[in-house]
Design an enzyme around this catalytic site. Sequence first.
Site, PDB file in Angstrom:
ATOM      1  N   GLN A  61       0.833  -1.195   0.000  1.00  0.00           N
ATOM      2  CA  GLN A  61       0.000   0.000   0.000  1.00  0.00           C
ATOM      3  C   GLN A  61       0.873   1.252   0.000  1.00  0.00           C
ATOM      4  OE1 GLN A  61      -3.315  -0.781   2.470  1.00  0.00           O
ATOM      5  NE2 GLN A  61      -4.037   1.314   2.540  1.00  0.00           N
ATOM      6  N   SER A  71       4.306  -6.227   2.950  1.00  0.00           N
ATOM      7  CA  SER A  71       2.977  -6.211   3.571  1.00  0.00           C
ATOM      8  C   SER A  71       1.957  -6.874   2.635  1.00  0.00           C
ATOM      9  CB  SER A  71       2.591  -4.777   3.941  1.00  0.00           C
ATOM     10  OG  SER A  71       1.413  -4.753   4.704  1.00  0.00           O
ATOM     11  N   LEU A  72       1.013  -6.107   2.115  1.00  0.00           N
ATOM     12  CA  LEU A  72       0.057  -6.615   1.137  1.00  0.00           C
ATOM     13  C   LEU A  72       0.766  -7.375   0.007  1.00  0.00           C
ATOM     14  CD1 LEU A  72      -2.521  -6.440  -0.806  1.00  0.00           C
ATOM     15  CD2 LEU A  72      -1.574  -4.211  -1.441  1.00  0.00           C
ATOM     16  N   ARG A 110      -9.145  -8.248   4.000  1.00  0.00           N
ATOM     17  CA  ARG A 110      -8.051  -7.782   4.864  1.00  0.00           C
ATOM     18  C   ARG A 110      -8.097  -6.260   4.999  1.00  0.00           C
ATOM     19  NH1 ARG A 110      -2.557  -6.150   3.774  1.00  0.00           N
ATOM     20  NH2 ARG A 110      -1.023  -6.866   5.316  1.00  0.00           N
ATOM     21  N   HIS A 151       0.213  -2.805  11.107  1.00  0.00           N
ATOM     22  CA  HIS A 151       1.358  -3.557  11.650  1.00  0.00           C
ATOM     23  C   HIS A 151       1.690  -3.140  13.088  1.00  0.00           C
ATOM     24  CE1 HIS A 151       2.025  -5.567   7.860  1.00  0.00           C
ATOM     25  NE2 HIS A 151       1.916  -4.399   7.257  1.00  0.00           N
ATOM     26  N   GLN A 197       1.354 -11.474  10.299  1.00  0.00           N
ATOM     27  CA  GLN A 197       1.854 -10.282   9.620  1.00  0.00           C
ATOM     28  C   GLN A 197       1.029  -9.024   9.928  1.00  0.00           C
ATOM     29  OE1 GLN A 197       0.498  -9.046   6.004  1.00  0.00           O
ATOM     30  NE2 GLN A 197       2.378  -9.442   4.847  1.00  0.00           N
TER      31      GLN A 197
END
Length: 344
Positions: free
Chosen positions: A14, A98-99, A123, A228, A277
């Site tokens: 992102q 991440s994503l 998500r 996170h 995560q």
Amino acid sequence: MSTTPKIALLFPGQGSQTVGMGRAFYDASPAARAVFDEADSALGFPLSQIIFEGPEDTLKLTEHTQPAILTVSVAALRVLEPELKSRNLSIAFAAGHSLGEYSAHVAAGTFSFADAVRTVRSRGQFMQSAVAPGQGAMAAILGLDADRINDICAAVSDELTQPPISDPADPIQQTHTGVSAIVAPANINSPNQIVISGSTAAVELAAQRCKDAGAKRAVMLPVSGPFHSALMQPAQDLLATALESIFFNDPAFPVAANADARLLTRAPEVRDALIRQVTAPVRWVECIQLLAQSGATHFIEVGPGKVLTGLNRQIDKSLSTTNVEDPASLEATLAAITAQPTAS
């Protein structure tokens, strides 16, 4: 003497989104177009229209941004794959920020693209709703040592967290819970760039303390939540349930996990890593170092933008890194890989 390049694919997360991303591949490649069509079908709404036409405020909604970046990344991947194969080049490793870790697992065949695009939309919704608007924040800290940032975050969290209140005169309300003012490192992006995340007041104070301690810059980020961080636990719990319905294969090649900076090769450990995560920091520097130590000779950022390419330069200037986001960058990447001999 040269050897066959060992290619590591990197997939952005992102923040790399722009209106119109992926359009050049959509127009030029039936394989890419099929990915956009599959995303629209899997989600039941025209995500591709939001990607190509916006408006930007709609694309920036986390529940749209996450499937959008995944879709554009996988579309670029589907154009890249046959080009590598025709040159007798194969993918040795993958990692995603991440994503982007979901894009990496689509590349590795761990799960289907349709399952991935539905899951990352959920998500995004889970992450969006985990913390009330304005209650969480993130900030990028530039030019300050990671240990120093960690110490500052720990001190601010201790300082701002209110202890439980006990009022003997009010027996019904004797056990008020403490208000948690959490802040901690969330993305270790490069030696010079670390993102912190947590409750808004704690992030703002920690960012100022980092600046006072000598950080070159401390910038509050325009994000919709404290990603996170431990505040994402409600989203993590919901994602764990959602992932139960997804079929996982063993990855076709090792994929670096953000949460552990380990190479994963078995389906059960992938599911576990993707769940953890959500609240764990992205250990990106260690992931890149791990791939290099494992023999990766060429890194290719697949998807919109060049954020990860720039981070690689900060992590290790000697890493050969290119990107693929449109036909021109694809040609440049293929030329760079086939032109560069690797020492054996």
